[in-house]
Design a protein around this motif. Structure first.
Motif, short mmCIF file in Angstrom:
data_model
loop_
_atom_site.label_atom_id
_atom_site.label_comp_id
_atom_site.label_asym_id
_atom_site.label_seq_id
_atom_site.Cartn_x
_atom_site.Cartn_y
_atom_site.Cartn_z
N SER A 21 36.65 -34.84 122.35
CA SER A 21 36.51 -33.49 122.88
C SER A 21 37.71 -32.62 122.54
O SER A 21 38.80 -33.09 122.25
N THR A 22 37.46 -31.32 122.57
CA THR A 22 38.49 -30.31 122.36
C THR A 22 38.15 -29.12 123.24
O THR A 22 37.06 -29.04 123.80
N THR A 23 39.08 -28.19 123.38
CA THR A 23 38.87 -27.01 124.21
C THR A 23 38.50 -25.83 123.32
O THR A 23 39.27 -25.41 122.47
N LEU A 24 37.31 -25.31 123.52
CA LEU A 24 36.81 -24.15 122.78
C LEU A 24 37.15 -22.89 123.57
O LEU A 24 36.86 -22.81 124.76
N ILE A 43 37.58 -20.76 117.83
CA ILE A 43 39.01 -20.89 118.14
C ILE A 43 39.15 -22.00 119.17
O ILE A 43 38.47 -22.00 120.20
N VAL A 44 40.01 -22.98 118.85
CA VAL A 44 40.20 -24.12 119.74
C VAL A 44 41.64 -24.18 120.20
O VAL A 44 42.56 -23.71 119.53
N LYS A 45 41.83 -24.74 121.37
CA LYS A 45 43.16 -24.94 121.95
C LYS A 45 43.54 -26.40 121.73
O LYS A 45 42.83 -27.30 122.15
N ILE A 46 44.66 -26.61 121.05
CA ILE A 46 45.13 -27.96 120.74
C ILE A 46 46.26 -28.30 121.70
O ILE A 46 47.18 -27.52 121.87
N LYS A 47 46.17 -29.48 122.29
CA LYS A 47 47.20 -29.95 123.22
C LYS A 47 48.16 -30.88 122.49
O LYS A 47 47.80 -31.50 121.49
N GLU A 48 49.37 -30.97 122.99
CA GLU A 48 50.39 -31.83 122.38
C GLU A 48 49.87 -33.26 122.26
O GLU A 48 49.32 -33.82 123.20
N GLY A 49 50.04 -33.84 121.07
CA GLY A 49 49.62 -35.22 120.84
C GLY A 49 48.15 -35.40 120.52
O GLY A 49 47.71 -36.51 120.26
N GLN A 50 47.38 -34.32 120.53
CA GLN A 50 45.93 -34.41 120.28
C GLN A 50 45.67 -34.69 118.81
O GLN A 50 46.29 -34.11 117.92
N ILE A 51 44.73 -35.58 118.53
CA ILE A 51 44.30 -35.86 117.16
C ILE A 51 43.32 -34.77 116.75
O ILE A 51 42.43 -34.40 117.51
#
Length: 72
Positions: A21-24, A43-51
């Protein structure tokens, strides 16, 4: 035969990554979605350490100096 086995392993690995999952982001909302459901221009929000199993263009970083580190 060896190539077939490696291709099947890669296909299985890709399928599992696409289900992560990812944040849209939209105008007024954030929602969790699967990578496989993303479309060009999302547009997605990427969190620290996310693949990140997709090609992305970095638009902004939360680092005050504008720095980011991406490992490929």
């Amino acid at each position: 035969m060896k190539d077939l086995v490696e291709d099947l392993k890669r296909m299985n690995s890709d399928s599992q990554e696409n289900l992560s999952s990812t944040t849209l982001l939209s105008e007024n909302d954030e929602k969790e979605t699967h990578w496989k459901d993303l479309e060009v221009g999302n547009i997605v929000k990427i969190k620290e350490g996310q693949i990140i199993p997709a090609d992305l263009l970095l638009l902004r970083t939360s680092n005050p100096k504008g720095l980011t580190f991406l490992e490929t």
